[in-house]
Write a protein that holds these residues in place. Structure first.
Motif, PDB file in Angstrom:
ATOM      1  N   GLU A  60      -6.294  38.488  53.277  1.00 24.48           N
ATOM      2  CA  GLU A  60      -6.330  37.457  52.243  1.00 24.48           C
ATOM      3  C   GLU A  60      -6.893  36.188  52.869  1.00 24.48           C
ATOM      4  O   GLU A  60      -6.467  35.766  53.935  1.00 24.48           O
ATOM      5  N   GLN A  61      -7.861  35.594  52.180  1.00 21.72           N
ATOM      6  CA  GLN A  61      -8.474  34.350  52.630  1.00 21.72           C
ATOM      7  C   GLN A  61      -8.203  33.314  51.536  1.00 21.72           C
ATOM      8  O   GLN A  61      -8.537  33.538  50.378  1.00 21.72           O
ATOM      9  N   ARG A  89      -9.371  34.992  48.151  1.00 14.84           N
ATOM     10  CA  ARG A  89     -10.301  36.122  48.237  1.00 14.84           C
ATOM     11  C   ARG A  89      -9.601  37.225  49.017  1.00 14.84           C
ATOM     12  O   ARG A  89      -8.949  36.966  50.022  1.00 14.84           O
ATOM     13  N   TYR A  90      -9.733  38.453  48.544  1.00 13.89           N
ATOM     14  CA  TYR A  90      -9.154  39.601  49.225  1.00 13.89           C
ATOM     15  C   TYR A  90     -10.282  40.544  49.617  1.00 13.89           C
ATOM     16  O   TYR A  90     -11.226  40.743  48.852  1.00 13.89           O
ATOM     17  N   ARG A 105      -7.385  41.064  43.551  1.00 13.63           N
ATOM     18  CA  ARG A 105      -5.985  40.850  43.954  1.00 13.63           C
ATOM     19  C   ARG A 105      -5.133  42.047  43.545  1.00 13.63           C
ATOM     20  O   ARG A 105      -4.255  42.470  44.290  1.00 13.63           O
ATOM     21  N   GLN A 106      -5.393  42.612  42.363  1.00 19.62           N
ATOM     22  CA  GLN A 106      -4.643  43.769  41.899  1.00 19.62           C
ATOM     23  C   GLN A 106      -4.836  44.956  42.826  1.00 19.62           C
ATOM     24  O   GLN A 106      -3.890  45.681  43.131  1.00 19.62           O
ATOM     25  N   ALA A 112      -2.327  48.461  46.802  1.00 17.65           N
ATOM     26  CA  ALA A 112      -2.483  49.290  47.995  1.00 17.65           C
ATOM     27  C   ALA A 112      -1.359  49.083  48.994  1.00 17.65           C
ATOM     28  O   ALA A 112      -1.207  49.858  49.930  1.00 17.65           O
ATOM     29  N   SER A 113      -0.566  48.031  48.810  1.00 18.16           N
ATOM     30  CA  SER A 113       0.491  47.750  49.795  1.00 18.16           C
ATOM     31  C   SER A 113       1.635  48.660  49.642  1.00 18.16           C
ATOM     32  O   SER A 113       2.242  49.301  49.284  1.00 18.16           O
TER      33      SER A 113
END
Length: 75
Positions: A34-35, A52-53, A68-69, A74-75
């Motif tokens: 994540e930025q 931004r991901y 983001r979704q 994915a986590s």
């Protein structure tokens, strides 16, 4: 009166997941990152202006942007 406004950028690795890189085709670990950009006043962060991901292949280093979704699912 002088007010110092600016932006700061924070990069944070969220987690590592297995996957296939679309650039090099290697199936291996990919790091989800994540930025975030924050508005600062006198070097104190006030709020986040943009996020931004992306997934970064740990084999070739290429980055693939994701929503983001997608990052949170994915986590």
């Amino acid at each position: 009166m002088l007010i110092i406004l600016g932006f700061t950028q924070k990069v944070q690795a969220l987690f590592t997941r297995p996957g296939t890189c679309p650039h090099c085709g290697v199936h291996g670990p990919q790091q989800v990152i994540e930025q975030a950009w924050k508005l600062t006043v006198f070097f104190i962060p006030l709020f986040t202006t943009r996020r931004r991901y992306y997934a970064e292949c740990l084999h070739c280093g290429q980055q693939t942007q994701m929503s983001r979704q997608e990052a949170l699912a994915a986590s």
